[in-house]
Design a protein around this motif. Structure first.
Motif, PDB file in Angstrom:
ATOM      1  N   PRO A   1     -13.451 -18.590 -20.545  1.00 17.01           N
ATOM      2  CA  PRO A   1     -12.268 -19.074 -21.272  1.00 17.01           C
ATOM      3  C   PRO A   1     -12.514 -19.128 -22.761  1.00 17.01           C
ATOM      4  O   PRO A   1     -13.651 -19.244 -23.202  1.00 17.01           O
ATOM      5  N   CYS A   2     -11.436 -19.053 -23.525  1.00 20.71           N
ATOM      6  CA  CYS A   2     -11.562 -19.167 -24.972  1.00 20.71           C
ATOM      7  C   CYS A   2     -10.252 -19.691 -25.556  1.00 20.71           C
ATOM      8  O   CYS A   2      -9.233 -19.775 -24.857  1.00 20.71           O
ATOM      9  N   VAL A   3     -10.317 -20.043 -26.830  1.00 15.43           N
ATOM     10  CA  VAL A   3      -9.140 -20.496 -27.580  1.00 15.43           C
ATOM     11  C   VAL A   3      -8.718 -19.381 -28.517  1.00 15.43           C
ATOM     12  O   VAL A   3      -9.555 -18.794 -29.213  1.00 15.43           O
ATOM     13  N   VAL A   4      -7.417 -19.068 -28.538  1.00 14.56           N
ATOM     14  CA  VAL A   4      -6.878 -18.058 -29.438  1.00 14.56           C
ATOM     15  C   VAL A   4      -5.738 -18.683 -30.234  1.00 14.56           C
ATOM     16  O   VAL A   4      -4.799 -19.237 -29.651  1.00 14.56           O
ATOM     17  N   THR A   5      -5.823 -18.624 -31.577  1.00 15.55           N
ATOM     18  CA  THR A   5      -4.726 -19.107 -32.418  1.00 15.55           C
ATOM     19  C   THR A   5      -3.986 -17.907 -32.993  1.00 15.55           C
ATOM     20  O   THR A   5      -4.595 -16.936 -33.429  1.00 15.55           O
ATOM     21  N   VAL A   6      -2.661 -17.993 -32.997  1.00 14.98           N
ATOM     22  CA  VAL A   6      -1.799 -16.836 -33.234  1.00 14.98           C
ATOM     23  C   VAL A   6      -1.053 -16.963 -34.558  1.00 14.98           C
ATOM     24  O   VAL A   6      -0.503 -18.013 -34.889  1.00 14.98           O
ATOM     25  N   ASN A   7      -1.019 -15.871 -35.299  1.00 14.48           N
ATOM     26  CA  ASN A   7      -0.328 -15.795 -36.590  1.00 14.48           C
ATOM     27  C   ASN A   7       1.185 -15.734 -36.432  1.00 14.48           C
ATOM     28  O   ASN A   7       1.710 -15.287 -35.403  1.00 14.48           O
ATOM     29  N   GLY A   8       1.867 -16.082 -37.493  1.00 13.24           N
ATOM     30  CA  GLY A   8       3.312 -15.907 -37.527  1.00 13.24           C
ATOM     31  C   GLY A   8       3.731 -14.456 -37.606  1.00 13.24           C
ATOM     32  O   GLY A   8       4.897 -14.119 -37.373  1.00 13.24           O
ATOM     33  N   SER A   9       2.779 -13.549 -37.924  1.00 11.40           N
ATOM     34  CA  SER A   9       3.077 -12.122 -37.965  1.00 11.40           C
ATOM     35  C   SER A   9       3.095 -11.492 -36.575  1.00 11.40           C
ATOM     36  O   SER A   9       3.444 -10.319 -36.428  1.00 11.40           O
TER      37      SER A   9
ATOM     38  N   ALA B   1      -8.988 -36.394 -34.861  1.00 14.52           N
ATOM     39  CA  ALA B   1      -8.581 -37.226 -33.730  1.00 14.52           C
ATOM     40  C   ALA B   1      -7.621 -36.473 -32.811  1.00 14.52           C
ATOM     41  O   ALA B   1      -7.662 -36.627 -31.584  1.00 14.52           O
ATOM     42  N   THR B   2      -6.755 -35.658 -33.403  1.00 13.23           N
ATOM     43  CA  THR B   2      -5.814 -34.879 -32.590  1.00 13.23           C
ATOM     44  C   THR B   2      -6.546 -33.879 -31.708  1.00 13.23           C
ATOM     45  O   THR B   2      -6.262 -33.752 -30.509  1.00 13.23           O
ATOM     46  N   SER B   3      -7.498 -33.158 -32.295  1.00 14.70           N
ATOM     47  CA  SER B   3      -8.232 -32.155 -31.512  1.00 14.70           C
ATOM     48  C   SER B   3      -9.058 -32.816 -30.413  1.00 14.70           C
ATOM     49  O   SER B   3      -9.180 -32.272 -29.303  1.00 14.70           O
ATOM     50  N   TYR B   4      -9.605 -33.993 -30.697  1.00 13.05           N
ATOM     51  CA  TYR B   4     -10.364 -34.708 -29.660  1.00 13.05           C
ATOM     52  C   TYR B   4      -9.445 -35.089 -28.500  1.00 13.05           C
ATOM     53  O   TYR B   4      -9.782 -34.880 -27.319  1.00 13.05           O
ATOM     54  N   SER B   5      -8.277 -35.652 -28.823  1.00 12.38           N
ATOM     55  CA  SER B   5      -7.340 -36.084 -27.780  1.00 12.38           C
ATOM     56  C   SER B   5      -6.876 -34.907 -26.932  1.00 12.38           C
ATOM     57  O   SER B   5      -6.821 -34.988 -25.697  1.00 12.38           O
ATOM     58  N   LEU B   6      -6.548 -33.793 -27.583  1.00 13.19           N
ATOM     59  CA  LEU B   6      -6.092 -32.617 -26.845  1.00 13.19           C
ATOM     60  C   LEU B   6      -7.220 -32.004 -26.017  1.00 13.19           C
ATOM     61  O   LEU B   6      -6.989 -31.538 -24.894  1.00 13.19           O
TER      62      LEU B   6
ATOM     63  N   PRO C   1       6.886 -23.188 -35.516  1.00 14.32           N
ATOM     64  CA  PRO C   1       7.162 -21.742 -35.432  1.00 14.32           C
ATOM     65  C   PRO C   1       6.029 -20.902 -34.866  1.00 14.32           C
ATOM     66  O   PRO C   1       6.256 -20.046 -33.992  1.00 14.32           O
ATOM     67  N   GLU C   2       4.794 -21.091 -35.341  1.00 19.08           N
ATOM     68  CA  GLU C   2       3.712 -20.227 -34.869  1.00 19.08           C
ATOM     69  C   GLU C   2       3.317 -20.535 -33.427  1.00 19.08           C
ATOM     70  O   GLU C   2       2.737 -19.670 -32.751  1.00 19.08           O
ATOM     71  N   ASP C   3       3.638 -21.731 -32.937  1.00 19.11           N
ATOM     72  CA  ASP C   3       3.411 -22.020 -31.521  1.00 19.11           C
ATOM     73  C   ASP C   3       4.349 -21.181 -30.650  1.00 19.11           C
ATOM     74  O   ASP C   3       4.006 -20.837 -29.510  1.00 19.11           O
ATOM     75  N   LEU C   4       5.515 -20.855 -31.173  1.00 22.57           N
ATOM     76  CA  LEU C   4       6.419 -19.955 -30.454  1.00 22.57           C
ATOM     77  C   LEU C   4       5.833 -18.557 -30.374  1.00 22.57           C
ATOM     78  O   LEU C   4       5.964 -17.868 -29.357  1.00 22.57           O
ATOM     79  N   ASN C   5       5.165 -18.118 -31.446  1.00 21.82           N
ATOM     80  CA  ASN C   5       4.475 -16.813 -31.389  1.00 21.82           C
ATOM     81  C   ASN C   5       3.393 -16.824 -30.314  1.00 21.82           C
ATOM     82  O   ASN C   5       3.200 -15.838 -29.586  1.00 21.82           O
TER      83      ASN C   5
ATOM     84  N   ALA D   1       0.256 -25.774 -37.940  1.00 23.63           N
ATOM     85  CA  ALA D   1       1.550 -26.449 -37.869  1.00 23.63           C
ATOM     86  C   ALA D   1       2.115 -26.602 -39.275  1.00 23.63           C
ATOM     87  O   ALA D   1       1.371 -26.817 -40.235  1.00 23.63           O
ATOM     88  N   ILE D   2       3.426 -26.517 -39.415  1.00 23.41           N
ATOM     89  CA  ILE D   2       4.030 -26.546 -40.743  1.00 23.41           C
ATOM     90  C   ILE D   2       4.016 -27.934 -41.372  1.00 23.41           C
ATOM     91  O   ILE D   2       4.282 -28.063 -42.570  1.00 23.41           O
ATOM     92  N   ASP D   3       3.688 -28.982 -40.607  1.00 25.13           N
ATOM     93  CA  ASP D   3       3.657 -30.314 -41.206  1.00 25.13           C
ATOM     94  C   ASP D   3       2.306 -30.641 -41.834  1.00 25.13           C
ATOM     95  O   ASP D   3       2.190 -31.554 -42.641  1.00 25.13           O
ATOM     96  N   GLY D   4       1.263 -29.895 -41.473  1.00 25.61           N
ATOM     97  CA  GLY D   4      -0.053 -30.155 -42.037  1.00 25.61           C
ATOM     98  C   GLY D   4      -0.671 -28.958 -42.725  1.00 25.61           C
ATOM     99  O   GLY D   4      -1.403 -29.074 -43.703  1.00 25.61           O
ATOM    100  N   ASP D   5      -0.369 -27.754 -42.212  1.00 28.06           N
ATOM    101  CA  ASP D   5      -0.878 -26.498 -42.789  1.00 28.06           C
ATOM    102  C   ASP D   5      -2.401 -26.478 -42.899  1.00 28.06           C
ATOM    103  O   ASP D   5      -2.953 -25.927 -43.863  1.00 28.06           O
ATOM    104  N   THR D   6      -3.087 -27.043 -41.921  1.00 28.98           N
ATOM    105  CA  THR D   6      -4.556 -27.088 -41.999  1.00 28.98           C
ATOM    106  C   THR D   6      -5.228 -25.979 -41.201  1.00 28.98           C
ATOM    107  O   THR D   6      -6.325 -25.543 -41.537  1.00 28.98           O
ATOM    108  N   ALA D   7      -4.611 -25.530 -40.110  1.00 26.41           N
ATOM    109  CA  ALA D   7      -5.207 -24.529 -39.211  1.00 26.41           C
ATOM    110  C   ALA D   7      -6.538 -25.010 -38.641  1.00 26.41           C
ATOM    111  O   ALA D   7      -7.426 -24.207 -38.367  1.00 26.41           O
ATOM    112  N   GLN D   8      -6.684 -26.307 -38.449  1.00 27.82           N
ATOM    113  CA  GLN D   8      -7.956 -26.867 -38.001  1.00 27.82           C
ATOM    114  C   GLN D   8      -7.976 -27.239 -36.517  1.00 27.82           C
ATOM    115  O   GLN D   8      -9.041 -27.199 -35.893  1.00 27.82           O
ATOM    116  N   VAL D   9      -6.841 -27.617 -35.963  1.00 20.46           N
ATOM    117  CA  VAL D   9      -6.843 -28.203 -34.621  1.00 20.46           C
ATOM    118  C   VAL D   9      -7.324 -27.222 -33.559  1.00 20.46           C
ATOM    119  O   VAL D   9      -8.157 -27.570 -32.714  1.00 20.46           O
TER     120      VAL D   9
END
Length: 290
Positions: free
Chosen positions: A178-186, A101-106, A40-44, A125-133
């Motif tokens: 360049p930068c990384v931006v992570t987006v809330n569900g709000s 490992a996921t963040s390294y691969s990406l 869901p939050e990736d859609l945001n 992501a809703i399957d891990g809820d870590t907000a780390q990647v």
């Protein structure tokens, strides 16, 4: 100002339909046994990318997803909504990866992609809820990060201005590209599919999917380059085998236990003050409340 935007998207198990086969014996998710949805939050995050694209002619939005070959479904969904293309990072050796490992691969895939100005993704992501990647990818790439974004306010002079929604308020920050931006569900919900794009791209496939098509359909797709989604493996992104999949994942699941909640007893009350008052007294007496 034209920009190259990467949107990180994940196909996740629908947590509303988790059954007894949701986990494997080794503690990893049995993704093949679960219905999958667009995180869901990736859609945001995708919506923010599409708004930037509309405001900056010539901007391209590329979806990057890691998972099973069927993860190409989220790329098609994103293209139906306005994205330009997508890459599936898929390989057996990537299986069982934790966030490190996921963040390294990406991050390796982003380096292979090369010329980018902005990386957007959901907060978690809703399957891990870590907000780390997302933050880990920024660290591995050595670029700034902005988390908890609710709106991208402006992009000008090589900088991005972002409104962040935090627990106790809102703040606006500026960061260089360049930068990384992570987006809330709000943040703003993603726009719906565009009917014309659905008709144009409904046969878009990855190489793994194309191999399962009839010869006639394979020829149809090959004659239309815009229907060919990219599929990358670990070797292609020059990933270190010791930093991907299970070998590169320090997080281990020690034990899995299925817990089933059952009601021991029930009490039906009539609509009168006496029974409600008696119930409250009982709850206080057994220290359920009070």
């Amino acid at each position: 100002m034209s920009l190259n935007i990467i949107v990180l998207a994940k196909q996740v198990p629908d947590t509303r339909n988790v059954g007894k086969d949701a986990m494997k014996e080794d503690g990893t998710i049995n993704r093949a046994a679960l219905p999958a949805i667009f995180n869901p939050e990736d859609l945001n995050a995708l919506e923010q990318a599409l708004r930037i694209k509309e405001a900056n002619p010539g901007t391209t939005v590329t979806i990057l997803t890691m998972g099973l070959p069927r993860a190409a479904e989220v790329i098609r969904e994103a293209i139906f909504r306005g994205a330009d293309s997508g890459i599936v990072l898929t390989d057996r050796v990537l299986g069982g990866a934790d966030t490190l490992a996921t963040s390294y691969s990406l991050a390796q895939a982003v380096k292979k992609f090369g010329n980018y100005d902005l990386i957007l993704g959901g907060r978690q992501a809703i399957d891990g809820d870590t907000a780390q990647v997302g933050p880990q990818i920024a660290e591995k790439l050595g670029i700034p990060q902005v988390t908890y974004a609710e709106e991208i306010v402006d992009m000008a002079n090589g900088h991005i201005t972002v409104k962040r929604r935090l627990e106790h308020g809102v703040e606006t920050v500026k960061a260089p590209l360049p930068c990384v931006v992570t987006v809330n569900g709000s943040a703003a919900e993603c726009r719906p599919r565009n009917a014309k794009r659905v008709m144009k791209y409904k046969y878009a496939v990855s190489p793994s999917e194309k191999a399962k098509l009839s010869e006639e359909m394979q020829a149809f797709v090959e004659a239309r380059p815009y229907l060919n989604l990219q599929e990358w493996g670990a070797a292609f992104v020059e990933a270190d085998p010791e930093q991907i999949g299970l070998p590169g994942s320090p997080t281990k699941v020690k034990q899995i236990e299925n817990v089933v909640f059952t009601a021991k007893e029930s009490l039906r009350l009539e609509n009168n003050d006496e029974q409600i008052e008696a119930l409250v007294k009982d709850l206080i007496a057994n220290h359920t409340i009070g």
